[in-house]
Design a protein around this motif. Structure first.
Motif, mmCIF file in Angstrom:
data_model
loop_
_atom_site.group_PDB
_atom_site.id
_atom_site.type_symbol
_atom_site.label_atom_id
_atom_site.label_comp_id
_atom_site.label_asym_id
_atom_site.label_seq_id
_atom_site.Cartn_x
_atom_site.Cartn_y
_atom_site.Cartn_z
ATOM 1 N N ASN A 185 -13.553 -15.307 32.995
ATOM 2 C CA ASN A 185 -13.024 -16.663 33.067
ATOM 3 C C ASN A 185 -12.836 -17.157 31.632
ATOM 4 O OD1 ASN A 185 -13.830 -19.752 32.860
ATOM 5 N ND2 ASN A 185 -12.965 -19.468 34.899
ATOM 6 N N ASP A 186 -11.652 -17.678 31.319
ATOM 7 C CA ASP A 186 -11.353 -18.068 29.938
ATOM 8 C C ASP A 186 -12.313 -19.122 29.409
ATOM 9 O OD1 ASP A 186 -9.259 -16.303 29.817
ATOM 10 O OD2 ASP A 186 -7.690 -17.792 30.100
ATOM 11 N N ARG A 187 -12.650 -20.091 30.226
ATOM 12 C CA ARG A 187 -13.536 -21.156 29.761
ATOM 13 C C ARG A 187 -14.938 -20.614 29.496
ATOM 14 N NH1 ARG A 187 -16.683 -25.781 31.256
ATOM 15 N NH2 ARG A 187 -15.973 -27.659 30.141
ATOM 16 N N ASP A 188 -15.410 -19.722 30.375
ATOM 17 C CA ASP A 188 -16.719 -19.104 30.158
ATOM 18 C C ASP A 188 -16.708 -18.256 28.882
ATOM 19 O OD1 ASP A 188 -17.639 -20.259 32.463
ATOM 20 O OD2 ASP A 188 -17.427 -18.460 33.698
ATOM 21 N N GLN A 189 -15.593 -17.577 28.646
ATOM 22 C CA GLN A 189 -15.460 -16.760 27.436
ATOM 23 C C GLN A 189 -15.551 -17.639 26.193
ATOM 24 O OE1 GLN A 189 -11.872 -14.370 27.367
ATOM 25 N NE2 GLN A 189 -11.993 -14.038 25.173
ATOM 26 N N PHE A 190 -14.867 -18.776 26.214
ATOM 27 C CA PHE A 190 -14.932 -19.698 25.084
ATOM 28 C C PHE A 190 -16.349 -20.232 24.906
ATOM 29 C CE2 PHE A 190 -15.128 -24.182 23.852
ATOM 30 C CZ PHE A 190 -14.707 -24.083 22.537
ATOM 31 N N ALA A 191 -16.974 -20.647 25.995
ATOM 32 C CA ALA A 191 -18.315 -21.220 25.920
ATOM 33 C C ALA A 191 -19.314 -20.223 25.343
ATOM 34 C CB ALA A 191 -18.767 -21.691 27.302
ATOM 35 N N ALA A 192 -19.166 -18.960 25.704
ATOM 36 C CA ALA A 192 -20.073 -17.932 25.192
ATOM 37 C C ALA A 192 -19.909 -17.776 23.679
ATOM 38 C CB ALA A 192 -19.816 -16.603 25.896
ATOM 39 N N GLY A 193 -18.679 -17.756 23.218
ATOM 40 C CA GLY A 193 -18.434 -17.649 21.782
ATOM 41 C C GLY A 193 -18.930 -18.878 21.037
ATOM 42 N N LEU A 194 -18.721 -20.047 21.628
ATOM 43 C CA LEU A 194 -19.204 -21.287 21.019
ATOM 44 C C LEU A 194 -20.720 -21.283 20.902
ATOM 45 C CD1 LEU A 194 -18.670 -24.206 20.023
ATOM 46 C CD2 LEU A 194 -18.823 -24.931 22.426
ATOM 47 N N ASP A 195 -21.399 -20.813 21.937
ATOM 48 C CA ASP A 195 -22.859 -20.770 21.905
ATOM 49 C C ASP A 195 -23.369 -19.841 20.805
ATOM 50 O OD1 ASP A 195 -23.116 -22.603 23.925
ATOM 51 O OD2 ASP A 195 -23.314 -21.115 25.524
ATOM 52 N N LEU A 196 -22.668 -18.739 20.572
ATOM 53 C CA LEU A 196 -23.045 -17.840 19.473
ATOM 54 C C LEU A 196 -22.904 -18.551 18.125
ATOM 55 C CD1 LEU A 196 -21.378 -14.476 20.589
ATOM 56 C CD2 LEU A 196 -23.828 -14.942 20.410
ATOM 57 N N LEU A 197 -21.804 -19.265 17.962
ATOM 58 C CA LEU A 197 -21.576 -19.993 16.717
ATOM 59 C C LEU A 197 -22.632 -21.075 16.508
ATOM 60 C CD1 LEU A 197 -19.844 -20.765 14.258
ATOM 61 C CD2 LEU A 197 -18.376 -22.085 15.798
ATOM 62 N N LEU A 198 -22.922 -21.815 17.551
ATOM 63 C CA LEU A 198 -23.896 -22.903 17.433
ATOM 64 C C LEU A 198 -25.320 -22.377 17.250
ATOM 65 C CD1 LEU A 198 -22.531 -25.438 20.084
ATOM 66 C CD2 LEU A 198 -22.199 -25.442 17.602
ATOM 67 N N ALA A 199 -25.610 -21.217 17.832
ATOM 68 C CA ALA A 199 -26.936 -20.618 17.633
ATOM 69 C C ALA A 199 -27.139 -20.261 16.168
ATOM 70 C CB ALA A 199 -27.094 -19.373 18.513
ATOM 71 N N GLY A 200 -26.102 -19.745 15.534
ATOM 72 C CA GLY A 200 -26.181 -19.443 14.113
ATOM 73 C C GLY A 200 -26.346 -20.701 13.283
ATOM 74 N N LEU A 201 -25.675 -21.759 13.684
ATOM 75 C CA LEU A 201 -25.792 -23.030 12.981
ATOM 76 C C LEU A 201 -27.190 -23.612 13.119
ATOM 77 C CD1 LEU A 201 -24.371 -25.161 11.326
ATOM 78 C CD2 LEU A 201 -23.441 -26.132 13.421
ATOM 79 N N ARG A 202 -27.790 -23.437 14.292
ATOM 80 C CA ARG A 202 -29.156 -23.926 14.494
ATOM 81 C C ARG A 202 -30.139 -23.151 13.600
ATOM 82 N NH1 ARG A 202 -31.415 -26.948 18.406
ATOM 83 N NH2 ARG A 202 -29.742 -26.651 19.945
ATOM 84 N N LEU A 203 -29.942 -21.839 13.502
ATOM 85 C CA LEU A 203 -30.804 -21.037 12.638
ATOM 86 C C LEU A 203 -30.663 -21.462 11.173
ATOM 87 C CD1 LEU A 203 -30.366 -17.439 14.131
ATOM 88 C CD2 LEU A 203 -32.437 -18.866 14.185
ATOM 89 N N GLN A 204 -29.454 -21.736 10.760
ATOM 90 C CA GLN A 204 -29.225 -22.181 9.387
ATOM 91 C C GLN A 204 -29.926 -23.511 9.123
ATOM 92 O OE1 GLN A 204 -25.172 -23.302 8.183
ATOM 93 N NE2 GLN A 204 -25.475 -22.188 6.271
ATOM 94 N N SER A 205 -29.858 -24.396 10.117
ATOM 95 C CA SER A 205 -30.522 -25.686 9.977
ATOM 96 C C SER A 205 -32.037 -25.533 9.878
ATOM 97 C CB SER A 205 -30.159 -26.588 11.166
ATOM 98 O OG SER A 205 -30.894 -27.792 11.141
ATOM 99 N N GLU A 206 -32.582 -24.662 10.712
ATOM 100 C CA GLU A 206 -34.028 -24.465 10.717
ATOM 101 C C GLU A 206 -34.514 -23.852 9.405
ATOM 102 O OE1 GLU A 206 -34.561 -22.135 14.199
ATOM 103 O OE2 GLU A 206 -34.492 -23.855 15.584
ATOM 104 N N SER A 207 -33.707 -22.955 8.821
ATOM 105 C CA SER A 207 -34.101 -22.320 7.576
ATOM 106 C C SER A 207 -34.004 -23.277 6.384
ATOM 107 C CB SER A 207 -33.250 -21.086 7.316
ATOM 108 O OG SER A 207 -31.894 -21.443 7.091
ATOM 109 N N ALA A 208 -33.207 -24.357 6.552
ATOM 110 C CA ALA A 208 -33.045 -25.313 5.465
ATOM 111 C C ALA A 208 -34.181 -26.320 5.404
ATOM 112 C CB ALA A 208 -31.713 -26.060 5.633
ATOM 113 N N ARG A 209 -35.009 -26.349 6.427
ATOM 114 C CA ARG A 209 -36.102 -27.327 6.465
ATOM 115 C C ARG A 209 -37.312 -26.856 5.666
ATOM 116 N NH1 ARG A 209 -35.580 -28.391 12.980
ATOM 117 N NH2 ARG A 209 -33.517 -29.327 12.918
#
Length: 240
Positions: free
Chosen positions: A216-240
């Motif tokens: 499903n195209d929307r599920d495919q997008f959501a999965a990729g977005l979650d990967l991107l946001l997970a990396g962003l969360r890790l970056q935020s946590e490492s900056a603290r």
């Protein structure tokens, strides 16, 4: 284009006529969006829009300097609707809020194949585009990153949304558009061709072909977005 707008602004307006009185900027943009949805960017001309609105081309030029400005404003008017969808977004977790905004933005763009090319094209003209970029950036700012990291992260999120929506929102193959085959039948045909490939030469294709066939195209997008946001969360946590 900015030069064209400056020249247009310097010319005296023509006397108001009954033709102009029958329109408004909102109706001009609504008519433009209708044509864009039906025929894409190639179908939108000042003459075609004037004909749809029931007036002369001068009645459209009252509101825009030309076709390019019309395209930018029409795109921006559609993007303005995203703010209604995200009116209730606001939690203690900026990543969750980023996801909600990105999903709303994706849903708006993917249904309009023409729209992706005009998002953020002219922020001096496109107020909603700029405000949407600002809103996403403000959520990223909550993560405690440096200005450079905030800029890169915001650009990554916006680029992923627009790029993926534009890609997945492309017009389906002619056979699907004509009704000759359904989307499912078309994907099954491609999947059959992939399964026939040599697994040694195409190990990845053979590995994911089942997922491709039923994706499903929307599920495919959501999965990729979650990967991107997970990396962003890790970056935020490492900056603290």
């Amino acid at each position: 284009m900015a030069e064209q707008r400056t020249e247009s602004a310097g010319r005296p307006r023509q006397p108001r006529t009954r033709t102009r009185a029958s329109h408004s900027l909102e109706s001009v943009l609504a008519g433009a969006v209708e044509i864009l949805d039906e025929s894409g960017a190639q179908g939108l001309t000042i003459r075609a829009l004037a004909a749809r609105l029931g007036g002369g081309v001068a009645s459209v030029y009252w509101y825009v300097s030309g076709r390019e400005e019309l395209l930018d404003l029409a795109a921006d008017s559609v993007l303005g609707g995203i703010f209604d969808q995200i009116a209730d977004v606001g939690s203690d977790d900026p990543i969750d809020d980023l996801r909600a905004i990105a999903m709303a933005m994706f849903d708006t763009i993917v249904d309009r194949p023409w729209l992706g090319a005009y998002v953020l094209r002219d922020t001096g003209l496109q107020v909603h585009s700029l405000q949407l970029y600002e809103r996403i950036g403000e959520e990223v700012m909550r993560l405690g990153l440096t200005p450079r990291q905030v800029f890169h992260a915001t650009s990554a999120v916006v680029g992923f949304v627009i790029g993926t929506a534009a890609d997945l929102g492309q017009e389906p193959p002619a056979a699907v558009v004509s009704g000759e085959v359904t989307r499912e039948e078309y994907l099954a045909r491609i999947a059959g061709e992939w399964r026939a490939l040599d697994a040694t030469a195409y190990p990845f294709i053979n590995h994911i072909v089942g997922e491709f066939e039923r994706h499903n195209d929307r599920d495919q997008f959501a999965a990729g977005l979650d990967l991107l946001l997970a990396g962003l969360r890790l970056q935020s946590e490492s900056a603290r």
